[in-house]
Design an enzyme around this catalytic site. Structure first.
Site, PDB file in Angstrom:
ATOM      1  N   SER A   9      73.592  76.546  33.127  1.00 19.12           N
ATOM      2  CA  SER A   9      74.895  75.986  33.772  1.00 19.12           C
ATOM      3  C   SER A   9      76.496  76.422  32.988  1.00 19.12           C
ATOM      4  O   SER A   9      75.983  77.307  32.297  1.00 19.12           O
ATOM      5  CB  SER A   9      74.260  74.616  33.436  1.00 19.12           C
ATOM      6  OG  SER A   9      75.911  73.829  33.602  1.00 19.12           O
ATOM      7  N   HIS A  10      76.828  76.229  34.003  1.00 16.65           N
ATOM      8  CA  HIS A  10      78.621  76.334  33.356  1.00 16.65           C
ATOM      9  C   HIS A  10      79.098  75.560  32.357  1.00 16.65           C
ATOM     10  O   HIS A  10      79.656  75.897  31.373  1.00 16.65           O
ATOM     11  CB  HIS A  10      79.523  76.465  34.519  1.00 16.65           C
ATOM     12  CG  HIS A  10      79.227  77.815  35.716  1.00 16.65           C
ATOM     13  ND1 HIS A  10      78.237  77.385  36.346  1.00 16.65           N
ATOM     14  CD2 HIS A  10      80.413  78.914  36.136  1.00 16.65           C
ATOM     15  CE1 HIS A  10      78.285  77.885  37.099  1.00 16.65           C
ATOM     16  NE2 HIS A  10      79.542  79.254  37.213  1.00 16.65           N
ATOM     17  N   SER A  11      78.481  74.464  32.166  1.00 13.28           N
ATOM     18  CA  SER A  11      78.670  73.735  31.347  1.00 13.28           C
ATOM     19  C   SER A  11      77.447  73.325  30.156  1.00 13.28           C
ATOM     20  O   SER A  11      76.668  72.626  30.549  1.00 13.28           O
ATOM     21  CB  SER A  11      78.975  72.347  31.616  1.00 13.28           C
ATOM     22  OG  SER A  11      79.066  71.180  31.148  1.00 13.28           O
ATOM     23  N   SER A  72      78.049  81.192  40.145  1.00 14.22           N
ATOM     24  CA  SER A  72      77.960  81.984  39.572  1.00 14.22           C
ATOM     25  C   SER A  72      76.441  82.409  38.941  1.00 14.22           C
ATOM     26  O   SER A  72      76.129  82.933  37.907  1.00 14.22           O
ATOM     27  CB  SER A  72      78.890  82.775  38.644  1.00 14.22           C
ATOM     28  OG  SER A  72      79.796  82.022  37.589  1.00 14.22           O
TER      29      SER A  72
END
Length: 135
Positions: A9-11, A72
């Site tokens: 995850s991005h977070s 991404s």
């Protein structure tokens, strides 16, 4: 042994919350779930090397299913495969499943000793209950 899971995850906060929710389905049971999320400085982003490391943490020999949030994260997971030895890479499935719903279903099935293919298929069915209810 059982199939391991990786959350990309991005977070970091989002990934940790998804894992916490999924672990609620496993009272008293353990399952290898590794997280590759966010940047080293606590920002948003993904890192292919971190994903490769997470695969190594989650792989007990029965394979790994990787769930990703968006954009991404998918590219980082694909790139991470290039960092892995051929034998490890052959045991990894990148799943197009929705992150939260897919993870919950995958965790439940992986905890039963199901195969990597079965766990990945269950993750992909993650949206089915919501879709049926709202149809």
């Amino acid at each position: 042994m059982s199939v391991g899971l990786v959350v990309v995850s991005h977070s970091r906060a989002l990934a940790d919350a998804a894992v916490e929710l999924a672990r609620q389905m496993l009272p008293g049971r353990e399952l290898a779930i590794a997280v590759a999320a966010g940047t080293e400085d606590g920002g948003l982003g993904t890192d292919a090397a971190a994903v490769a490391d997470a695969v190594g943490q989650a792989d007990s020999g029965d394979g790994v299913v990787v769930l990703m949030d968006l954009g991404s994260a998918v590219l980082s997971a694909e790139t991470a495969l290039e960092f892995l030895d051929d034998d490890v890479r052959s045991r990894v499935t990148l799943s197009p499943a929705p992150l939260v719903e897919g993870l919950v279903g995958a965790v439940v099935l992986a905890s039963t000793g199901a195969s990597r293919e079965q766990v990945a298929a269950e993750a992909e069915r993650g949206l089915a209950p919501k879709q049926a209810h709202l149809a």
